[in-house]
Design a protein around this motif. Structure first.
Motif, PDB file in Angstrom:
ATOM      1  N   PHE A   1      58.913  30.090  33.764  1.00  0.00           N
ATOM      2  CA  PHE A   1      58.083  30.863  32.852  1.00  0.00           C
ATOM      3  C   PHE A   1      57.608  32.104  33.606  1.00  0.00           C
ATOM      4  CE2 PHE A   1      57.771  26.409  31.713  1.00  0.00           C
ATOM      5  CZ  PHE A   1      58.068  26.431  30.358  1.00  0.00           C
ATOM      6  N   GLY A   2      58.271  33.227  33.334  1.00  0.00           N
ATOM      7  CA  GLY A   2      57.966  34.428  34.097  1.00  0.00           C
ATOM      8  C   GLY A   2      58.351  34.229  35.549  1.00  0.00           C
ATOM      9  N   GLU A   3      57.394  34.438  36.445  1.00  0.00           N
ATOM     10  CA  GLU A   3      57.657  34.251  37.873  1.00  0.00           C
ATOM     11  C   GLU A   3      57.479  32.803  38.311  1.00  0.00           C
ATOM     12  OE1 GLU A   3      58.764  36.632  39.954  1.00  0.00           O
ATOM     13  OE2 GLU A   3      58.902  37.918  38.168  1.00  0.00           O
ATOM     14  N   GLN A   4      56.916  31.971  37.431  1.00  0.00           N
ATOM     15  CA  GLN A   4      56.620  30.582  37.806  1.00  0.00           C
ATOM     16  C   GLN A   4      57.821  29.681  37.543  1.00  0.00           C
ATOM     17  OE1 GLN A   4      53.509  28.731  35.576  1.00  0.00           O
ATOM     18  NE2 GLN A   4      53.360  26.957  36.945  1.00  0.00           N
ATOM     19  N   VAL A   5      58.357  29.095  38.585  1.00  0.00           N
ATOM     20  CA  VAL A   5      59.438  28.119  38.462  1.00  0.00           C
ATOM     21  C   VAL A   5      58.820  26.733  38.450  1.00  0.00           C
ATOM     22  CG1 VAL A   5      61.527  27.186  39.515  1.00  0.00           C
ATOM     23  CG2 VAL A   5      61.035  29.647  39.669  1.00  0.00           C
ATOM     24  N   VAL A   6      59.000  26.038  37.345  1.00  0.00           N
ATOM     25  CA  VAL A   6      58.415  24.702  37.195  1.00  0.00           C
ATOM     26  C   VAL A   6      59.381  23.629  37.683  1.00  0.00           C
ATOM     27  CG1 VAL A   6      57.436  23.047  35.548  1.00  0.00           C
ATOM     28  CG2 VAL A   6      57.033  25.505  35.247  1.00  0.00           C
ATOM     29  N   HIS A   7      60.636  23.730  37.279  1.00  0.00           N
ATOM     30  CA  HIS A   7      61.679  22.798  37.723  1.00  0.00           C
ATOM     31  C   HIS A   7      62.831  23.605  38.303  1.00  0.00           C
ATOM     32  CE1 HIS A   7      60.087  20.270  34.143  1.00  0.00           C
ATOM     33  NE2 HIS A   7      59.480  19.883  35.257  1.00  0.00           N
ATOM     34  N   ASP A   8      63.436  23.062  39.337  1.00  0.00           N
ATOM     35  CA  ASP A   8      64.595  23.720  39.939  1.00  0.00           C
ATOM     36  C   ASP A   8      65.552  22.638  40.445  1.00  0.00           C
ATOM     37  OD1 ASP A   8      66.338  25.560  40.938  1.00  0.00           O
ATOM     38  OD2 ASP A   8      65.114  26.125  42.664  1.00  0.00           O
ATOM     39  N   GLY A   9      66.629  22.411  39.675  1.00  0.00           N
ATOM     40  CA  GLY A   9      67.598  21.382  40.051  1.00  0.00           C
ATOM     41  C   GLY A   9      67.114  19.968  39.780  1.00  0.00           C
ATOM     42  N   LEU A  10      66.281  19.798  38.772  1.00  0.00           N
ATOM     43  CA  LEU A  10      65.734  18.476  38.458  1.00  0.00           C
ATOM     44  C   LEU A  10      66.810  17.578  37.855  1.00  0.00           C
ATOM     45  CD1 LEU A  10      62.303  17.643  36.949  1.00  0.00           C
ATOM     46  CD2 LEU A  10      64.340  16.627  35.950  1.00  0.00           C
ATOM     47  N   GLU A  11      66.848  16.311  38.317  1.00  0.00           N
ATOM     48  CA  GLU A  11      67.820  15.344  37.816  1.00  0.00           C
ATOM     49  C   GLU A  11      67.121  14.006  37.581  1.00  0.00           C
ATOM     50  OE1 GLU A  11      71.355  15.195  40.201  1.00  0.00           O
ATOM     51  OE2 GLU A  11      71.850  17.287  39.708  1.00  0.00           O
ATOM     52  N   LEU A  12      67.545  13.320  36.514  1.00  0.00           N
ATOM     53  CA  LEU A  12      66.911  12.049  36.162  1.00  0.00           C
ATOM     54  C   LEU A  12      67.802  11.280  35.204  1.00  0.00           C
ATOM     55  CD1 LEU A  12      64.333  10.230  36.192  1.00  0.00           C
ATOM     56  CD2 LEU A  12      63.555  11.526  34.189  1.00  0.00           C
ATOM     57  N   ASP A  13      67.870   9.962  35.396  1.00  0.00           N
ATOM     58  CA  ASP A  13      68.529   9.059  34.451  1.00  0.00           C
ATOM     59  C   ASP A  13      67.492   8.088  33.898  1.00  0.00           C
ATOM     60  OD1 ASP A  13      71.033  10.153  34.845  1.00  0.00           O
ATOM     61  OD2 ASP A  13      71.637   8.682  36.347  1.00  0.00           O
ATOM     62  N   VAL A  14      67.560   7.847  32.595  1.00  0.00           N
ATOM     63  CA  VAL A  14      66.713   6.840  31.951  1.00  0.00           C
ATOM     64  C   VAL A  14      67.638   5.765  31.411  1.00  0.00           C
ATOM     65  CG1 VAL A  14      64.998   6.370  30.175  1.00  0.00           C
ATOM     66  CG2 VAL A  14      65.011   8.590  31.329  1.00  0.00           C
ATOM     67  N   ARG A  15      67.421   4.531  31.821  1.00  0.00           N
ATOM     68  CA  ARG A  15      68.294   3.428  31.473  1.00  0.00           C
ATOM     69  C   ARG A  15      67.924   2.807  30.134  1.00  0.00           C
ATOM     70  NH1 ARG A  15      67.675   0.451  37.355  1.00  0.00           N
ATOM     71  NH2 ARG A  15      68.767   2.043  38.611  1.00  0.00           N
ATOM     72  N   ARG A  16      68.919   2.339  29.446  1.00  0.00           N
ATOM     73  CA  ARG A  16      68.706   1.677  28.159  1.00  0.00           C
ATOM     74  C   ARG A  16      67.812   0.448  28.333  1.00  0.00           C
ATOM     75  NH1 ARG A  16      71.716   2.078  23.643  1.00  0.00           N
ATOM     76  NH2 ARG A  16      73.374   3.143  24.835  1.00  0.00           N
ATOM     77  N   GLY A  17      66.797   0.352  27.484  1.00  0.00           N
ATOM     78  CA  GLY A  17      65.950  -0.835  27.454  1.00  0.00           C
ATOM     79  C   GLY A  17      64.814  -0.858  28.456  1.00  0.00           C
ATOM     80  N   GLU A  18      64.634   0.214  29.236  1.00  0.00           N
ATOM     81  CA  GLU A  18      63.559   0.209  30.215  1.00  0.00           C
ATOM     82  C   GLU A  18      62.358   1.020  29.729  1.00  0.00           C
ATOM     83  OE1 GLU A  18      64.277   2.090  33.988  1.00  0.00           O
ATOM     84  OE2 GLU A  18      65.030   3.952  33.094  1.00  0.00           O
ATOM     85  N   ILE A  19      61.220   0.751  30.335  1.00  0.00           N
ATOM     86  CA  ILE A  19      60.064   1.636  30.210  1.00  0.00           C
ATOM     87  C   ILE A  19      59.994   2.419  31.512  1.00  0.00           C
ATOM     88  CG2 ILE A  19      57.569   1.840  29.945  1.00  0.00           C
ATOM     89  CD1 ILE A  19      57.550  -0.729  28.374  1.00  0.00           C
TER      90      ILE A  19
END
Length: 283
Positions: free
Chosen positions: A19-37
């Motif tokens: 957002f403008g000069e502010q980088v919030v995420h850079d190269g973020l990676e994530l998996d969410v598995r079926r059936g989990e919280i």
């Protein structure tokens, strides 16, 4: 252990949000598995809600790929995206109920959007059922959000999130602002619904009690990325400053002790009656 591809409901790869000069995420990676919280935690400003909005299409990342149910979510035609969106429900922070609609009418909003031929009687019946599922009484249906307590508004928003019978549920700070008893009751409701309906839950929270009580795994966002994902014991084994401060601080220790007490009480409650008799006999 690596999850099979079919077990990954949400896959986030190389996401960058700026957002403008502010980088919030850079190269973020994530998996969410079926059936989990999956609980998502991180310090203020780490972009937890931005990540949620990116996944559900309210925020377009500057780079990266996101798939949900194996379907790409970035750069899709609106009609194609809608076919995926109807398979999830969202409880936004503070509920985000429409103030000029009753609880029942709020629950009916997604139904009217996706199933426009449903008659009024069926809409009322579905809304009443979802309201009951959320733990509210039938008297809540005709009330407006301003007439509800904070806890009741959370449950009304949950009823709306469940209106389309979702497979996937997004929750943004669902227990924020609730007293400890109300928060614990809401946690128990989410866990029960997950088990009963076979839901997968993506949960943003600061509530350590919630993490210990219902989350199968926890993802930690720091330094513009997901720096760790695992069970709480797995996270505690990591030498990561923010994780250690978060889980081993005074509140973290209190939550851990509370979770251990609840576990011991559950084990005792679930013991066969004969085991109790043996203890009594030895006494």
């Amino acid at each position: 252990m690596t999850a099979a591809a079919d077990d990954i409901l949400i896959r986030v790869r190389g996401v960058r949000n700026q957002f403008g000069e502010q980088v919030v995420h850079d190269g973020l990676e994530l998996d969410v598995r079926r059936g989990e919280i999956l609980g998502v935690v991180g310090g203020s400003g780490t972009g937890k809600s931005v990540l949620l909005r990116s996944i559900i299409g309210l925020q377009t990342p500057d780079a990266g790929d996101i798939t949900v149910f194996g379907e790409p979510m970035i750069g899709r035609e609106e009609t194609e995206a809608q076919n995926v969106r109807r398979r999830w429900g969202v409880l936004f922070q503070n509920g985000a109920l429409f103030s000029t609609l009753t609880v029942a009418e709020n629950v009916q909003v997604p139904l009217r959007e996706y199933y426009r031929r449903l008659d009024a009687t069926l809409l009322d019946e579905i809304a009443a059922y979802k309201i009951a599922m959320s733990g509210l009484g039938p008297e809540a249906g005709p009330k407006y959000p301003s007439e509800l307590s904070g806890g009741m508004r959370k449950r009304a928003a949950l009823a709306r999130a469940l209106s389309l019978d979702p497979e996937l549920l997004f929750l943004d700070e669902p227990t924020a602002g609730l007293d400890p008893i109300g928060a614990a009751a809401f946690d128990a409701l989410i866990k029960s619904l997950k088990q009963t309906l076979g839901l997968t839950v993506f949960l943003i929270t600061h509530d350590l009690d919630t993490l210990y009580a219902i989350c199968d795994r926890v993802a930690v966002i720091a330094d513009k990325k997901v720096v760790a994902v695992g069970t709480i014991p797995e996270l505690l084994a990591l030498d990561q400053p923010w994780i250690q401060e978060y889980f081993n601080g005074p509140r973290g220790r209190t939550a851990a002790q509370g979770a251990e007490t609840l576990h011991e009480e559950a084990v005792e409650r679930d013991r066969p009656a004969s085991a109790h008799h043996d203890v009594d006999a030895r006494g």
